[in-house]
Write an enzyme that holds these catalytic residues in place. Structure first.
Site, PDB file in Angstrom:
ATOM      1  N   ASP A  39     -35.982  -4.681  55.486  1.00 14.32           N
ATOM      2  CA  ASP A  39     -36.617  -4.695  54.167  1.00 14.32           C
ATOM      3  C   ASP A  39     -37.871  -3.833  54.174  1.00 14.32           C
ATOM      4  O   ASP A  39     -38.917  -4.241  54.680  1.00 14.32           O
ATOM      5  CB  ASP A  39     -36.977  -6.142  53.795  1.00 14.32           C
ATOM      6  CG  ASP A  39     -35.750  -6.949  53.410  1.00 14.32           C
ATOM      7  OD1 ASP A  39     -35.007  -6.494  52.511  1.00 14.32           O
ATOM      8  OD2 ASP A  39     -35.520  -8.022  54.004  1.00 14.32           O
ATOM      9  N   ASP A 185     -28.390 -10.597  48.215  1.00  8.40           N
ATOM     10  CA  ASP A 185     -29.581 -10.562  49.060  1.00  8.40           C
ATOM     11  C   ASP A 185     -30.570 -11.612  48.575  1.00  8.40           C
ATOM     12  O   ASP A 185     -31.102 -11.501  47.470  1.00  8.40           O
ATOM     13  CB  ASP A 185     -30.215  -9.161  49.025  1.00  8.40           C
ATOM     14  CG  ASP A 185     -31.275  -8.995  50.105  1.00  8.40           C
ATOM     15  OD1 ASP A 185     -31.344  -9.854  51.008  1.00  8.40           O
ATOM     16  OD2 ASP A 185     -32.036  -8.013  50.037  1.00  8.40           O
TER      17      ASP A 185
END
Ligand code: DX5
Ligand code: ZN
Length: 235
Positions: A39, A185
């Protein structure tokens, strides 16, 4: 189309211990993660800052499983090239932060990188209508991007169904057998993964549930079992 579906489960290191990143990557690999999800946050598209190209490159060198990089950055168009150079196996760009979505997805395809398009919870699936064949993975954000450990937004199951429907409709109208993965996600656990599979998703990222557990291996195998059961039920 269902029989093309294979469940992919990767681990996000967002909530891992950054002082022991090698060990944390080993943990994900040893548990059987299909990929490592990185991320990248720039403090502008989302409030926090995580890490950038250098870190992605180092993790790519170290990892024995594919690296999927999720770009939560404001200036995707100008920074994409440098992220392509990290060697990531997949890059997920955000529809909301891309000036030229077609162009960016095309850059990923030209570089032979799995092209992912991420959609924030409020972004409609219809954004893909005219560029559908550019997408290898449609990543439905099942939380608002920015933080790990949030609750799965239930309504995103409907959005997964819409994405699945858009793909079927496209194939029907064009007599094609095109396929993209539908991913989630955020907020994945044994319960949420089942509903997401039944809605049509096959690609999952798990962060908090994995790293907070004393037995992460068990977490991953439980997710795998639950999703496989749900997939078989659907077929
Ligand atoms: C959220 C991130 C996610 C997050 C998922 O902005 O993109 O990848 O880490 O992990 P959990 O399982 O913590 O929701
Ligand atoms: Zn992510």
């Amino acid at each position: 189309m269902e029989n093309q579906k294979k469940i992919n489960i990767g681990v996000s290191i967002l909530n891992a211990d950054y002082l022991n990143i090698e060990k944390e990557i080993d943990k994900a690999q040893d548990a059987g993660a299909d990929f490592i999800h990185l991320d990248v946050m720039d403090g502008s598209f989302v409030p926090e800052i995580t890490f950038g190209q250098m870190m992605v490159k180092s993790i790519k060198k170290y990892s024995s499983v594919p690296i999927h990089t999720h770009l939560m950055i404001s200036n995707t168009d100008d920074q994409l090239e440098s992220f392509i150079e990290t060697g990531s196996d997949a890059i997920m760009i955000h529809a909301e932060s891309c000036r030229h979505i077609y162009h960016c997805l095309n850059k990923l395809k030209e570089a032979n990188i799995k092209a992912g398009l991420a959609l924030n919870p409020a972004t409609p699936v219809s954004v893909i209508d005219d560029i559908i064949e550019m997408i290898d993975c449609l990543l439905i954000m099942t939380v608002e991007p920015g933080y790990g450990g949030q609750k799965f937004i239930e309504n995103m199951n409907l959005k997964i169904q819409k994405a699945d429907f858009a793909l079927r409709k496209y194939n029907e109208n064009t007599s094609r057998k095109f396929f993209f993965e539908i991913g989630t996600d955020g907020g994945i656990n044994e319960e949420t993964i089942k509903k997401a599979v039944i809605s049509g998703a096959n690609y999952f990222t798990v962060g908090t549930a994995f790293y907070r557990s004393k037995n992460p291996q068990k977490v991953l195998s439980a997710l795998r079992e639950a999703s496989q059961r749900a997939l078989e039920m659907k077929i």
